[in-house]
Design a protein around this motif. Structure first.
Motif, mmCIF file in Angstrom:
data_model
loop_
_atom_site.group_PDB
_atom_site.id
_atom_site.type_symbol
_atom_site.label_atom_id
_atom_site.label_comp_id
_atom_site.label_asym_id
_atom_site.label_seq_id
_atom_site.Cartn_x
_atom_site.Cartn_y
_atom_site.Cartn_z
ATOM 1 N N GLY A 41 0.793 -1.218 0.000
ATOM 2 C CA GLY A 41 0.000 0.000 0.000
ATOM 3 C C GLY A 41 0.822 1.263 0.000
ATOM 4 O O GLY A 41 0.335 2.337 0.404
ATOM 5 N N VAL A 42 2.067 1.172 -0.476
ATOM 6 C CA VAL A 42 2.984 2.318 -0.465
ATOM 7 C C VAL A 42 3.195 2.890 -1.865
ATOM 8 O O VAL A 42 3.455 4.083 -2.026
ATOM 9 N N TRP A 43 3.076 2.058 -2.892
ATOM 10 C CA TRP A 43 3.449 2.474 -4.238
ATOM 11 C C TRP A 43 2.668 3.682 -4.720
ATOM 12 O O TRP A 43 3.237 4.604 -5.328
ATOM 13 N N GLU A 44 1.378 3.735 -4.509
ATOM 14 C CA GLU A 44 0.578 4.845 -5.035
ATOM 15 C C GLU A 44 1.024 6.181 -4.455
ATOM 16 O O GLU A 44 0.906 7.223 -5.112
ATOM 17 N N ARG A 45 1.541 6.171 -3.254
ATOM 18 C CA ARG A 45 2.066 7.404 -2.663
ATOM 19 C C ARG A 45 3.484 7.681 -3.181
ATOM 20 O O ARG A 45 3.847 8.821 -3.473
ATOM 21 N N LEU A 46 4.272 6.619 -3.286
ATOM 22 C CA LEU A 46 5.665 6.793 -3.684
ATOM 23 C C LEU A 46 5.796 7.251 -5.131
ATOM 24 O O LEU A 46 6.691 8.043 -5.456
ATOM 25 N N ARG A 47 4.928 6.771 -6.011
ATOM 26 C CA ARG A 47 5.108 7.056 -7.438
ATOM 27 C C ARG A 47 5.020 8.548 -7.754
ATOM 28 O O ARG A 47 5.519 8.999 -8.784
ATOM 29 N N LEU A 48 4.418 9.318 -6.848
ATOM 30 C CA LEU A 48 4.336 10.762 -7.022
ATOM 31 C C LEU A 48 5.590 11.473 -6.508
ATOM 32 O O LEU A 48 5.724 12.687 -6.673
ATOM 33 N N LEU A 49 6.479 10.703 -5.887
ATOM 34 C CA LEU A 49 7.638 11.298 -5.215
ATOM 35 C C LEU A 49 8.947 10.722 -5.749
ATOM 36 O O LEU A 49 9.911 10.531 -5.012
ATOM 37 N N GLY A 50 8.981 10.442 -7.035
ATOM 38 C CA GLY A 50 10.179 9.898 -7.642
ATOM 39 C C GLY A 50 10.092 9.976 -9.149
ATOM 40 O O GLY A 50 9.353 10.801 -9.704
ATOM 41 N N GLY A 71 13.259 12.635 -9.286
ATOM 42 C CA GLY A 71 12.077 13.479 -9.272
ATOM 43 C C GLY A 71 12.141 14.467 -10.422
ATOM 44 O O GLY A 71 13.117 14.486 -11.187
ATOM 45 N N PRO A 72 11.128 15.307 -10.569
ATOM 46 C CA PRO A 72 11.117 16.272 -11.678
ATOM 47 C C PRO A 72 12.333 17.184 -11.699
ATOM 48 O O PRO A 72 12.792 17.581 -12.782
ATOM 49 N N ASP A 73 12.880 17.480 -10.513
ATOM 50 C CA ASP A 73 13.974 18.447 -10.441
ATOM 51 C C ASP A 73 15.224 17.897 -9.763
ATOM 52 O O ASP A 73 16.141 18.661 -9.473
ATOM 53 N N SER A 74 15.281 16.596 -9.505
ATOM 54 C CA SER A 74 16.387 16.076 -8.708
ATOM 55 C C SER A 74 16.928 14.768 -9.276
ATOM 56 O O SER A 74 16.242 14.050 -10.010
ATOM 57 N N LEU A 75 18.170 14.472 -8.912
ATOM 58 C CA LEU A 75 18.787 13.191 -9.220
ATOM 59 C C LEU A 75 19.777 12.865 -8.119
ATOM 60 O O LEU A 75 20.084 13.690 -7.266
ATOM 61 N N TYR A 76 20.248 11.617 -8.132
ATOM 62 C CA TYR A 76 21.446 11.341 -7.353
ATOM 63 C C TYR A 76 22.483 10.770 -8.299
ATOM 64 O O TYR A 76 22.177 10.040 -9.240
ATOM 65 N N ALA A 77 23.708 11.170 -8.061
ATOM 66 C CA ALA A 77 24.833 10.728 -8.881
ATOM 67 C C ALA A 77 25.790 9.948 -7.998
ATOM 68 O O ALA A 77 25.848 10.156 -6.783
ATOM 69 N N TYR A 78 26.536 9.039 -8.619
ATOM 70 C CA TYR A 78 27.435 8.207 -7.835
ATOM 71 C C TYR A 78 28.719 7.940 -8.601
ATOM 72 O O TYR A 78 28.741 7.849 -9.830
ATOM 73 N N LEU A 79 29.788 7.840 -7.846
ATOM 74 C CA LEU A 79 31.127 7.606 -8.384
ATOM 75 C C LEU A 79 31.753 6.498 -7.550
ATOM 76 O O LEU A 79 32.009 6.678 -6.355
ATOM 77 N N ALA A 80 31.969 5.342 -8.182
ATOM 78 C CA ALA A 80 32.552 4.194 -7.492
ATOM 79 C C ALA A 80 34.013 4.069 -7.905
ATOM 80 O O ALA A 80 34.328 4.002 -9.094
ATOM 81 N N GLU A 81 34.903 4.043 -6.939
ATOM 82 C CA GLU A 81 36.336 4.092 -7.224
ATOM 83 C C GLU A 81 37.101 3.118 -6.344
ATOM 84 O O GLU A 81 36.559 2.600 -5.357
ATOM 85 N N PRO A 82 38.386 2.877 -6.663
ATOM 86 C CA PRO A 82 39.213 2.050 -5.777
ATOM 87 C C PRO A 82 39.430 2.761 -4.449
ATOM 88 O O PRO A 82 39.353 3.997 -4.366
ATOM 89 N N PRO A 83 39.723 2.023 -3.378
ATOM 90 C CA PRO A 83 40.030 2.666 -2.100
ATOM 91 C C PRO A 83 41.248 3.588 -2.229
ATOM 92 O O PRO A 83 42.267 3.201 -2.806
ATOM 93 N N ARG A 84 41.120 4.794 -1.721
ATOM 94 C CA ARG A 84 42.213 5.770 -1.822
ATOM 95 C C ARG A 84 42.935 5.981 -0.487
ATOM 96 O O ARG A 84 43.941 6.694 -0.449
ATOM 97 N N HIS A 85 42.378 5.434 0.598
ATOM 98 C CA HIS A 85 43.011 5.539 1.917
ATOM 99 C C HIS A 85 43.319 6.990 2.261
ATOM 100 O O HIS A 85 44.426 7.344 2.662
#
Length: 376
Positions: A60-69, A215-229
């Motif tokens: 019962g969460v999807w109908e609310r979530l789909r408006l927020l992503g 969302g309409p105005d947002s994203l998340y970006a990601y950068l996966a790299e080797p450990p840099r210590h």
């Protein structure tokens, strides 16, 4: 009559809240506790595959979530060059069914709040700032002492308290969590109009540079790299690290890099993995979600596996009349091999990155999609 009348769920993350919703909606008395003072989730984005959306709809969460992503049905791949041209696009599998997006991006705290609110709405008693100090089991249940000094008797304790699960330790399960050898920076940023799906760049200074609309105005970006210590970084230094990495990539990354400036919108983590062999229970206590299995995020199936654990456990507890070997065997049958497939494939993706091998990524994606396209 359900196999349980009163259940304690430890951990108000994805697996715990989903379990609380399933059981409370089925008439079971549920206490949901979490050591954090309030709804907690890392402040970055999350990609939910179709099989996760299927469970969220059942809850019962999807109908609310789909408006927020932001939903989408394909993945783009760009070259690691200054212009970052699009080199391939692949239609993603709709693992949740034809009436749900193949994938959906949203903000983690949004999902966390919706799940907690739905658990309370279903009738679960939700208590933050509370955990347990002792679990004393007998043949019929468990007496649990909480940090406020109160005690309660439960037919079952569900440990959904994450990768370093205190419930897992308390019931005597030993499990080693392994570092993969990849670190990831995630950042919340404004969405350029051209970003309408997940797009990935393999190569350059990072193993993966990707982004997902949330969302309409947002994203998340990601950068996966080797450990840099690098050691402990100041907030300003984390901004510098992300901007430097992002500066090596073109296309939408140019706009993303310009927006990186607030360290509170940056999250750092290490890829880790573990998987618990059967059984996942000891007496009248069971662990699920990250407490039982952790997949690195290369296939974006971590939340889906946690949600499926909760759904299957809830189904079985409501369908069976007793907590017995038959119930636990059914749980293992429906969960273990499916989880092994997903965790194994996610780790394989990482190993190809570490070894610099161009593996059969489409074939691996197709195998996982086939495994998770039917209801767990």
């Amino acid at each position: 009559m359900p196999a349980v009348r009163k259940v304690l769920v430890v951990g108000a993350g994805t697996a715990g809240t989903a379990t609380a919703i399933c059981l409370a909606a089925g008439g079971v008395e549920v206490d949901l506790i979490d050591a954090l003072p309030d709804v907690g989730a890392l402040g970055s984005g999350i990609t939910l595959q179709g099989n996760a959306l299927r469970v969220l709809r059942e809850l019962g969460v999807w109908e609310r979530l789909r408006l927020l992503g932001y939903g989408f049905d394909s993945i783009g791949f760009r070259a690691p060059t200054p212009q970052a041209p699009l080199v391939a696009e692949v239609n993603d599998s709709r693992t949740g069914g034809p009436d749900l997006p193949a994938a959906f991006g949203t903000y983690r705290p949004v999902l966390a709040r919706l799940l907690v609110d739905r658990a309370a709405e279903a009738g679960a008693r939700v208590r933050f700032g509370t955990t347990f100090t002792a679990i004393d089991q007998d043949g019929d249940g468990a007496e649990v002492t909480l940090t406020d000094g109160s005690t309660g008797r439960y037919d079952l304790v569900v440990g959904a308290d994450g990768i370093r699960s205190a419930v897992r330790r308390a019931i005597g399960i030993e499990l080693t969590t392994r570092d993969i050898g990849i670190e990831i920076w995630r950042v919340v940023a404004p969405r350029p109009a051209s970003v309408t799906r997940t797009e990935i760049i393999n190569g350059g200074p990072a193993y993966i540079a990707g982004y997902c609309p949330t969302g309409p105005d947002s994203l998340y970006a990601y950068l996966a790299e080797p450990p840099r210590h690098r050691g402990d970084l100041t907030p300003a230094e984390t901004v510098d690290v992300v901007r430097e990495l992002a500066g090596s990539y073109g296309g939408p990354w140019e706009r993303i890099r310009e927006s990186v400036g607030d360290p509170s919108r940056i999250n750092f983590a290490r890829f880790q993995t573990h998987i618990l062999d059967a059984p996942w229970h000891r007496g009248r206590a069971v662990v699920i979600g990250d407490a039982a299995h952790v997949a690195p995020p290369t296939l974006a199936q971590g939340a889906a596996m946690s949600l499926e654990d909760a759904s299957v456990l809830g189904d079985l507890l409501l369908e069976h009349e007793t907590v017995d070997d038959q119930l636990w065997e059914a749980f293992t049958t429906r969960r273990l091999e499916r989880v092994r497939t997903v965790v194994g494939a996610s780790v394989q993706m990482c190993q190809w990155l570490l070894d610099g091998i161009r593996g059969d990524v489409p074939g691996l994606h197709n195998r996982v999609a086939a495994a998770v396209s039917h209801r767990a």
